[in-house]
Design a protein around this motif. Structure first.
Motif, PDB file in Angstrom:
ATOM      1  N   TYR A   1       0.843  -1.196   0.000  1.00 27.82           N
ATOM      2  CA  TYR A   1       0.000   0.000   0.000  1.00 27.82           C
ATOM      3  C   TYR A   1       0.882   1.251   0.000  1.00 27.82           C
ATOM      4  CZ  TYR A   1      -3.601   3.308   1.499  1.00 27.82           C
ATOM      5  OH  TYR A   1      -4.443   4.370   1.574  1.00 27.82           O
ATOM      6  N   THR A   2       1.875   1.253   0.867  1.00 24.36           N
ATOM      7  CA  THR A   2       2.795   2.383   0.961  1.00 24.36           C
ATOM      8  C   THR A   2       3.631   2.504  -0.309  1.00 24.36           C
ATOM      9  OG1 THR A   2       2.900   2.085   3.341  1.00 24.36           O
ATOM     10  CG2 THR A   2       4.652   3.400   2.345  1.00 24.36           C
ATOM     11  N   ALA A   3       4.079   1.358  -0.826  1.00 28.75           N
ATOM     12  CA  ALA A   3       4.944   1.373  -2.009  1.00 28.75           C
ATOM     13  C   ALA A   3       4.230   1.922  -3.237  1.00 28.75           C
ATOM     14  CB  ALA A   3       5.476  -0.026  -2.290  1.00 28.75           C
ATOM     15  N   LEU A   4       2.905   1.740  -3.304  1.00 25.64           N
ATOM     16  CA  LEU A   4       2.168   2.282  -4.437  1.00 25.64           C
ATOM     17  C   LEU A   4       2.291   3.795  -4.499  1.00 25.64           C
ATOM     18  CD1 LEU A   4      -1.048   0.089  -4.331  1.00 25.64           C
ATOM     19  CD2 LEU A   4       0.807  -0.010  -6.006  1.00 25.64           C
ATOM     20  N   CYS A   5       2.514   4.404  -3.349  1.00 24.07           N
ATOM     21  CA  CYS A   5       2.655   5.858  -3.280  1.00 24.07           C
ATOM     22  C   CYS A   5       4.122   6.288  -3.202  1.00 24.07           C
ATOM     23  CB  CYS A   5       1.914   6.384  -2.053  1.00 24.07           C
ATOM     24  SG  CYS A   5       0.171   5.952  -2.031  1.00 24.07           S
ATOM     25  N   ASP A   6       5.042   5.337  -3.175  1.00 24.68           N
ATOM     26  CA  ASP A   6       6.457   5.625  -2.952  1.00 24.68           C
ATOM     27  C   ASP A   6       7.262   5.249  -4.193  1.00 24.68           C
ATOM     28  OD1 ASP A   6       9.148   5.614  -2.222  1.00 24.68           O
ATOM     29  OD2 ASP A   6       8.766   4.760  -0.244  1.00 24.68           O
ATOM     30  N   LYS A   7       7.651   6.251  -4.947  1.00 22.69           N
ATOM     31  CA  LYS A   7       8.388   6.019  -6.189  1.00 22.69           C
ATOM     32  C   LYS A   7       9.710   5.286  -5.939  1.00 22.69           C
ATOM     33  CE  LYS A   7      10.016   8.384 -10.308  1.00 22.69           C
ATOM     34  NZ  LYS A   7      10.159   9.661 -10.989  1.00 22.69           N
ATOM     35  N   GLN A   8      10.397   5.587  -4.849  1.00 24.53           N
ATOM     36  CA  GLN A   8      11.672   4.932  -4.551  1.00 24.53           C
ATOM     37  C   GLN A   8      11.475   3.434  -4.272  1.00 24.53           C
ATOM     38  OE1 GLN A   8      14.817   6.361  -4.774  1.00 24.53           O
ATOM     39  NE2 GLN A   8      15.422   4.229  -4.644  1.00 24.53           N
ATOM     40  N   ALA A   9      10.439   3.080  -3.529  1.00 17.44           N
ATOM     41  CA  ALA A   9      10.159   1.663  -3.247  1.00 17.44           C
ATOM     42  C   ALA A   9       9.846   0.917  -4.537  1.00 17.44           C
ATOM     43  CB  ALA A   9       9.016   1.522  -2.253  1.00 17.44           C
ATOM     44  N   ARG A  10       9.040   1.515  -5.412  1.00 15.63           N
ATOM     45  CA  ARG A  10       8.724   0.885  -6.700  1.00 15.63           C
ATOM     46  C   ARG A  10       9.980   0.757  -7.544  1.00 15.63           C
ATOM     47  NH1 ARG A  10       3.777   4.502  -7.616  1.00 15.63           N
ATOM     48  NH2 ARG A  10       5.256   5.521  -8.960  1.00 15.63           N
ATOM     49  N   SER A  11      10.827   1.760  -7.527  1.00 14.17           N
ATOM     50  CA  SER A  11      12.083   1.717  -8.291  1.00 14.17           C
ATOM     51  C   SER A  11      12.985   0.600  -7.788  1.00 14.17           C
ATOM     52  CB  SER A  11      12.812   3.051  -8.189  1.00 14.17           C
ATOM     53  OG  SER A  11      12.069   4.072  -8.783  1.00 14.17           O
ATOM     54  N   ASN A  12      13.089   0.460  -6.467  1.00 13.20           N
ATOM     55  CA  ASN A  12      13.916  -0.611  -5.894  1.00 13.20           C
ATOM     56  C   ASN A  12      13.423  -1.977  -6.333  1.00 13.20           C
ATOM     57  OD1 ASN A  12      15.463   1.258  -4.555  1.00 13.20           O
ATOM     58  ND2 ASN A  12      14.483   0.942  -2.568  1.00 13.20           N
ATOM     59  N   LEU A  13      12.115  -2.187  -6.279  1.00 11.79           N
ATOM     60  CA  LEU A  13      11.551  -3.471  -6.665  1.00 11.79           C
ATOM     61  C   LEU A  13      11.787  -3.741  -8.154  1.00 11.79           C
ATOM     62  CD1 LEU A  13      10.065  -5.946  -5.668  1.00 11.79           C
ATOM     63  CD2 LEU A  13       7.911  -4.743  -6.042  1.00 11.79           C
ATOM     64  N   MET A  14      11.626  -2.740  -8.986  1.00  9.53           N
ATOM     65  CA  MET A  14      11.868  -2.908 -10.420  1.00  9.53           C
ATOM     66  C   MET A  14      13.349  -3.218 -10.693  1.00  9.53           C
ATOM     67  SD  MET A  14       9.007  -2.822 -11.875  1.00  9.53           S
ATOM     68  CE  MET A  14       9.516  -2.736 -13.569  1.00  9.53           C
ATOM     69  N   TRP A  15      14.249  -2.534 -10.016  1.00 13.38           N
ATOM     70  CA  TRP A  15      15.676  -2.772 -10.204  1.00 13.38           C
ATOM     71  C   TRP A  15      16.033  -4.193  -9.774  1.00 13.38           C
ATOM     72  CZ3 TRP A  15      19.593  -1.060 -12.831  1.00 13.38           C
ATOM     73  CH2 TRP A  15      20.878  -1.451 -12.488  1.00 13.38           C
ATOM     74  N   ASP A  16      15.539  -4.598  -8.605  1.00 14.69           N
ATOM     75  CA  ASP A  16      15.816  -5.953  -8.117  1.00 14.69           C
ATOM     76  C   ASP A  16      15.262  -7.004  -9.075  1.00 14.69           C
ATOM     77  OD1 ASP A  16      17.102  -4.928  -5.910  1.00 14.69           O
ATOM     78  OD2 ASP A  16      15.339  -5.071  -4.620  1.00 14.69           O
ATOM     79  N   SER A  17      14.080  -6.760  -9.610  1.00 18.48           N
ATOM     80  CA  SER A  17      13.481  -7.690 -10.574  1.00 18.48           C
ATOM     81  C   SER A  17      14.332  -7.782 -11.832  1.00 18.48           C
ATOM     82  CB  SER A  17      12.064  -7.241 -10.934  1.00 18.48           C
ATOM     83  OG  SER A  17      11.240  -7.255  -9.809  1.00 18.48           O
ATOM     84  N   ALA A  18      14.805  -6.643 -12.315  1.00 20.69           N
ATOM     85  CA  ALA A  18      15.645  -6.635 -13.517  1.00 20.69           C
ATOM     86  C   ALA A  18      16.944  -7.400 -13.276  1.00 20.69           C
ATOM     87  CB  ALA A  18      15.937  -5.200 -13.946  1.00 20.69           C
ATOM     88  N   MET A  19      17.562  -7.193 -12.123  1.00 23.23           N
ATOM     89  CA  MET A  19      18.809  -7.894 -11.817  1.00 23.23           C
ATOM     90  C   MET A  19      18.586  -9.407 -11.699  1.00 23.23           C
ATOM     91  SD  MET A  19      21.210  -5.701 -11.876  1.00 23.23           S
ATOM     92  CE  MET A  19      20.261  -4.995 -13.203  1.00 23.23           C
ATOM     93  N   ALA A  20      17.482  -9.801 -11.113  1.00 26.73           N
ATOM     94  CA  ALA A  20      17.182 -11.230 -10.974  1.00 26.73           C
ATOM     95  C   ALA A  20      16.920 -11.857 -12.341  1.00 26.73           C
ATOM     96  CB  ALA A  20      15.976 -11.418 -10.060  1.00 26.73           C
TER      97      ALA A  20
END
Length: 166
Positions: free
Chosen positions: A17-36
Motif C-alpha cells: 500500500y505504501t509502495a504504491l505511493c512511494d516512487k523509490q520503493a517501486r524503483s527498488n523493486l523494479m531494479w531488483d526484478s531486472a537484476m534477478a
C-alpha cells in the motif's frame, strides 16, 4: 527476496500500500526484478531454476499465469529437494525470514505465499485447459532438466512433484 518481502506485504497500510505511493520503493523493486531476471545475480555461480523450467512447460501446455504457476510449483519442489540442499535453504531462512533450518525456510516461504493470496494448488490457477495427469506427464517428459541443481531430477520425479501440486 528480502526486498520483495519488505515491499510486497498485501496488508492495508502495509508495505505494498505504501509502495504504491512511494516512487523509490517501486524503483527498488523494479531494479531488483531486472537484476534477478537478466542473469547478473548468477554470474559465476551454479544456480537452481528447475522450478522455473517446469513452469515454462506447464505454461506451454496450459494457459496458466507464469508467476502463479511458480508459486504453486516452487513450494512443492523445494520440499522435494530441501534435504539435498540444507545449507542453501538454511541461508535463505536466516537471511530472509530469520529462521534457522531449511525446512523452516520453506515453511516461512509458504506462509508468505499464502499471505499474498497466491495459489498453492494447480486447480487454483484458473486455467481454461483442464490440468490432468496426462498433461502433467507431458509437462514432466518435456521439461528441461537442469544439471546444476542440488541433484539432477528425473522426468518421473518432476511428474511426482507436479502430481503433488494438484
Amino acid at each position: 527476496m528480502k526486498v520483495l518481502l519488505v515491499n510486497g506485504s498485501p496488508h492495508k497500510k502495509g508495505c505494498t500500500y505504501t509502495a504504491l505511493c512511494d516512487k523509490q520503493a517501486r524503483s527498488n523493486l523494479m531494479w531488483d526484478s531486472a537484476m534477478a531476471e537478466n542473469g547478473v545475480l548468477k554470474c559465476g555461480r551454479l544456480t537452481d531454476f528447475q522450478a522455473h523450467q517446469i513452469e515454462h512447460q506447464l505454461g506451454a501446455y496450459t494457459d496458466c499465469n507464469h508467476g502463479q504457476g511458480l508459486a504453486v510449483i516452487q513450494l512443492v519442489y523445494y520440499r522435494h529437494i530441501v534435504k539435498d540442499a540444507q545449507e542453501k535453504f538454511a541461508r535463505l531462512g536466516q537471511a530472509v525470514f530469520g529462521v534457522s533450518t531449511g525446512e523452516e525456510a520453506v515453511d516461512a516461504l509458504e506462509a508468505f505465499v499464502k499471505e499474498c493470496k497466491l495459489p498453492s494448488r494447480l486447480g487454483e490457477l484458473k486455467s481454461k485447459v483442464e490440468i490432468t495427469p496426462e498433461i502433467l506427464r507431458k509437462v514432466a517428459d518435456t521439461s528441461n532438466i537442469i544439471k546444476c541443481n542440488p541433484r539432477q531430477l528425473t522426468a518421473d520425479e518432476i511428474y511426482e512433484i507436479l502430481m503433488e501440486c494438484r
